[in-house]
Design a protein around this motif. Structure first.
Motif, PDB file in Angstrom:
ATOM      1  N   SER A  66       0.849  -1.190   0.000  1.00 18.41           N
ATOM      2  CA  SER A  66       0.000   0.000   0.000  1.00 18.41           C
ATOM      3  C   SER A  66       0.885   1.242   0.000  1.00 18.41           C
ATOM      4  N   ASP A  67       0.547   2.192  -0.877  1.00 20.68           N
ATOM      5  CA  ASP A  67       1.277   3.465  -0.886  1.00 20.68           C
ATOM      6  C   ASP A  67       0.989   4.245   0.384  1.00 20.68           C
ATOM      7  N   ARG A  68      -0.169   3.978   0.963  1.00 20.82           N
ATOM      8  CA  ARG A  68      -0.625   4.762   2.111  1.00 20.82           C
ATOM      9  C   ARG A  68       0.112   4.389   3.400  1.00 20.82           C
ATOM     10  N   CYS A  69       0.293   3.069   3.614  1.00 21.04           N
ATOM     11  CA  CYS A  69       0.855   2.671   4.921  1.00 21.04           C
ATOM     12  C   CYS A  69       1.911   1.579   4.788  1.00 21.04           C
ATOM     13  N   GLY A  70       2.429   1.356   3.620  1.00 20.30           N
ATOM     14  CA  GLY A  70       3.443   0.311   3.443  1.00 20.30           C
ATOM     15  C   GLY A  70       2.814  -1.003   3.032  1.00 20.30           C
ATOM     16  N   SER A  71       1.925  -1.490   3.895  1.00 20.17           N
ATOM     17  CA  SER A  71       1.224  -2.729   3.538  1.00 20.17           C
ATOM     18  C   SER A  71       0.041  -2.947   4.469  1.00 20.17           C
ATOM     19  N   VAL A  72      -0.885  -3.798   4.026  1.00 21.42           N
ATOM     20  CA  VAL A  72      -1.919  -4.329   4.912  1.00 21.42           C
ATOM     21  C   VAL A  72      -1.829  -5.844   4.827  1.00 21.42           C
ATOM     22  N   ALA A  73      -2.352  -6.518   5.849  1.00 25.61           N
ATOM     23  CA  ALA A  73      -2.343  -7.980   5.848  1.00 25.61           C
ATOM     24  C   ALA A  73      -3.768  -8.481   5.691  1.00 25.61           C
ATOM     25  N   ARG A  74      -3.954  -9.481   4.851  1.00 21.64           N
ATOM     26  CA  ARG A  74      -5.283 -10.065   4.669  1.00 21.64           C
ATOM     27  C   ARG A  74      -5.149 -11.592   4.660  1.00 21.64           C
ATOM     28  N   CYS A  75      -6.100 -12.250   5.328  1.00 19.71           N
ATOM     29  CA  CYS A  75      -6.103 -13.719   5.368  1.00 19.71           C
ATOM     30  C   CYS A  75      -6.944 -14.253   4.209  1.00 19.71           C
ATOM     31  N   TYR A  76      -6.483 -15.317   3.576  1.00 19.93           N
ATOM     32  CA  TYR A  76      -7.284 -15.987   2.546  1.00 19.93           C
ATOM     33  C   TYR A  76      -7.191 -17.499   2.737  1.00 19.93           C
ATOM     34  N   SER A  77      -8.365 -18.122   2.821  1.00 22.61           N
ATOM     35  CA  SER A  77      -8.412 -19.565   3.048  1.00 22.61           C
ATOM     36  C   SER A  77      -7.908 -20.308   1.827  1.00 22.61           C
ATOM     37  N   LEU A  78      -7.300 -21.431   2.076  1.00 25.71           N
ATOM     38  CA  LEU A  78      -6.829 -22.275   0.971  1.00 25.71           C
ATOM     39  C   LEU A  78      -8.017 -23.036   0.409  1.00 25.71           C
ATOM     40  N   SER A  79      -8.261 -22.856  -0.874  1.00 27.15           N
ATOM     41  CA  SER A  79      -9.358 -23.588  -1.509  1.00 27.15           C
ATOM     42  C   SER A  79      -8.845 -24.886  -2.112  1.00 27.15           C
ATOM     43  N   SER A  80      -7.532 -25.052  -2.161  1.00 31.18           N
ATOM     44  CA  SER A  80      -6.955 -26.328  -2.605  1.00 31.18           C
ATOM     45  C   SER A  80      -7.055 -27.327  -1.455  1.00 31.18           C
ATOM     46  N   SER A  81      -6.859 -28.595  -1.802  1.00 35.86           N
ATOM     47  CA  SER A  81      -6.850 -29.641  -0.778  1.00 35.86           C
ATOM     48  C   SER A  81      -5.455 -30.238  -0.712  1.00 35.86           C
ATOM     49  N   PRO A  82      -4.936 -30.437   0.507  1.00 35.37           N
ATOM     50  CA  PRO A  82      -3.621 -31.076   0.611  1.00 35.37           C
ATOM     51  C   PRO A  82      -3.665 -32.524   0.118  1.00 35.37           C
ATOM     52  N   HIS A  83      -4.874 -33.079  -0.019  1.00 31.19           N
ATOM     53  CA  HIS A  83      -5.013 -34.476  -0.425  1.00 31.19           C
ATOM     54  C   HIS A  83      -5.239 -34.658  -1.921  1.00 31.19           C
ATOM     55  N   THR A  84      -5.661 -33.591  -2.603  1.00 36.92           N
ATOM     56  CA  THR A  84      -5.959 -33.788  -4.029  1.00 36.92           C
ATOM     57  C   THR A  84      -5.240 -32.797  -4.947  1.00 36.92           C
ATOM     58  N   ASP A  85      -4.703 -31.729  -4.398  1.00 41.74           N
ATOM     59  CA  ASP A  85      -4.102 -30.707  -5.258  1.00 41.74           C
ATOM     60  C   ASP A  85      -2.600 -30.610  -5.008  1.00 41.74           C
TER      61      ASP A  85
ATOM     62  N   ASN B 188      -0.995  -5.541  11.636  1.00 44.58           N
ATOM     63  CA  ASN B 188      -0.231  -6.043  10.497  1.00 44.58           C
ATOM     64  C   ASN B 188       0.902  -6.940  10.980  1.00 44.58           C
ATOM     65  N   PRO B 189       0.745  -8.265  10.851  1.00 42.68           N
ATOM     66  CA  PRO B 189       1.773  -9.174  11.367  1.00 42.68           C
ATOM     67  C   PRO B 189       3.096  -9.070  10.611  1.00 42.68           C
ATOM     68  N   PHE B 190       3.095  -8.374   9.470  1.00 39.10           N
ATOM     69  CA  PHE B 190       4.339  -8.227   8.710  1.00 39.10           C
ATOM     70  C   PHE B 190       5.180  -7.070   9.247  1.00 39.10           C
ATOM     71  N   GLU B 191       4.565  -6.264  10.104  1.00 42.01           N
ATOM     72  CA  GLU B 191       5.299  -5.140  10.687  1.00 42.01           C
ATOM     73  C   GLU B 191       5.544  -5.444  12.153  1.00 42.01           C
ATOM     74  N   ARG B 192       6.491  -4.755  12.754  1.00 42.45           N
ATOM     75  CA  ARG B 192       6.811  -4.947  14.168  1.00 42.45           C
ATOM     76  C   ARG B 192       5.638  -4.457  15.016  1.00 42.45           C
ATOM     77  N   ALA B 193       5.246  -5.276  16.020  1.00 44.58           N
ATOM     78  CA  ALA B 193       4.115  -4.869  16.859  1.00 44.58           C
ATOM     79  C   ALA B 193       4.559  -3.934  17.976  1.00 44.58           C
ATOM     80  N   GLU B 194       3.600  -3.169  18.470  1.00 45.61           N
ATOM     81  CA  GLU B 194       3.818  -2.299  19.623  1.00 45.61           C
ATOM     82  C   GLU B 194       4.184  -3.171  20.825  1.00 45.61           C
ATOM     83  N   PRO B 195       5.387  -3.017  21.429  1.00 43.39           N
ATOM     84  CA  PRO B 195       5.799  -4.008  22.415  1.00 43.39           C
ATOM     85  C   PRO B 195       5.088  -3.931  23.763  1.00 43.39           C
TER      86      PRO B 195
END
Ligand code: FAD
Length: 355
Positions: free
Chosen positions: A61-80, A250-257
């Motif tokens: 992001s130009d605004r804040c460096g980056s944002v983090a977003r979660c996305y579920s895996l639609s693949s299967s570890p057993h078939t893909d 944002n887990p990619f940035e250092r957290a407030e300690p």
């Protein structure tokens, strides 16, 4: 969230993020794409996953460096062979539209390894799955996995606005054709049937009420399913929910300690992690996860804001205070489950375990 039985305990293996190459971008519907990732042979173990788990992507992001977003895996570890996430545009959303508009084959995305507890304890048990819209992503992974690698039966109720917005229509039809004895697929189209009411959902779920249930979709849909299952007296402990929400932290940035305003008395904590017990001084107002990472311990995490449960561990003695909890249910708390990313010490000694 429900605390998973022991064999299905998962870990985010490291706090490190990795760059994965997008091998392919698949247009699933007018407003959803799948990203298929290539995982280098050296990272295969790090990116091993359970059906229903998710990746956390760093979106520039130009605004804040980056944002983090979660996305579920639609693949299967057993078939893909390859990992795949599926992203649906959110109206006025930043991350999802960036992915749909900007990501092309050959792009590299920074991401955290798979995490999450929305995963069946056993693929051999009978399952009742509910999905709506993009909520199909973890659910299709569970269905494909259970049908390919398990022995149980699977019923899926899948709600969408209209026919054009059904993601994975072909994949699901193929599963239904291949497993007629074990897989029941019910499509619900709002354009034809209206919104699915709790009463209608209860009628669909009734034949399968004894099964472990997995539910993912927009808030009102999930509320409707919960109400339907409660009418059918399905125990809350057998209902697993995955809530799709954007991370604020944002887990990619250092957290407030250090958290301001916490009492100044320091504590000590004994942490059992990967078979080793670590004893650490725990400064007041410091979040447990930050303490562990600062001490170079390989503690699991993803969202760092109490929303995803990747950092869940068990409190064995002492007391902590959680600053935020959007994911643990009363039953989890009663079992002593805490979120390391949100826990600050209350008592002078605390004992926790990740085992
Ligand atoms: C466990 C889990 C699994 C999920 N799985 C899926 C899935 O499989 N598929 C799926 O589609 N979704 C999934 N989601 C939801 C997904 O993570 C996002 O919440 C969703 O894509 C909406 O994100 P968005 O950024 O598009 O929208 P929003 O979060 O609504 O975007 C708006 C936000 O972005 C900020 N913003 C706007 N412009 C900028 C800018 N230039 N720079 C920085 N910030 C900006 C705004 O301030 C606002 O906070 C999942 C969520 C969770 C927690």
């Amino acid at each position: 969230m429900r605390w998973p039985p022991a064999p299905w305990w998962f870990r985010v293996p490291s706090q490190l993020s990795y760059r994965l190459r997008v091998a392919e971008v698949v247009e699933e519907t007018a407003d959803a794409v799948s990203l298929v990732f290539e995982v280098d042979s050296g990272l295969v173990d790090r990116f091993a996953y359970r059906p229903g788990q998710f990746l956390t992507l760093r979106i520039p992001s130009d605004r804040c460096g980056s944002v983090a977003r979660c996305y579920s895996l639609s693949s299967s570890p057993h078939t893909d062979d390859r990992l795949q996430v599926t992203v649906k545009r959110t109206a006025d959303g930043y991350g999802s539209n960036w992915i749909c508009d900007e990501v092309r084959a050959g792009a590299e995305l920074e991401c955290l390894p798979p995490a999450g507890v929305f995963t069946p304890a056993s693929l051999d048990e009978d399952l009742l799955l509910f999905a709506a819209g993009s909520g199909i992503t973890p659910v299709v992974s569970i269905a494909k996995s259970a049908l390919a690698a398990g022995r149980g039966r699977v019923a899926l109720v899948y709600a969408n606005r209209d026919e054009g917005s059904v993601i994975f229509a072909g994949v699901l039809a193929e599963l239904a054709a291949r497993h007629p004895e074990r897989f029941v697929l019910v499509h619900w189209l709002e354009s034809l049937q209206g919104l699915p009411t709790p009463a209608a959902l209860a009628a669909l779920a009734r034949p399968y009420r004894g099964r472990e249930a997995f539910v993912c979709g927009p808030k009102p849909f999930m509320a409707g399913v919960r109400s339907a299952l409660s009418t059918l007296e399905v125990p809350r402990t057998r209902v697993h929910l995955e809530r799709f929400q954007s991370l604020g932290a944002n887990p990619f940035e250092r957290a407030e300690p250090v958290v301001a305003g916490e009492p100044r008395k320091a504590s000590t904590v004994s942490v059992s992690l990967d078979g080793v017990v670590h004893r650490l001084d725990w400064p007041a107002g410091t979040k447990l996860l930050d303490l562990l990472l600062d001490n170079d311990l390989d503690a699991p995490y993803s969202c760092r804001e109490g929303a995803c449960s990747a950092c869940a561990c068990r409190l064995l003695s002492g007391e902590v205070r959680m600053l935020n909890n959007d994911v643990l249910e009363e039953e989890d708390l009663a079992d002593g489950v805490i979120l390391a990313c949100q826990s600050v010490p209350v008592t002078e000694t605390v004992e926790v375990s990740y085992e």
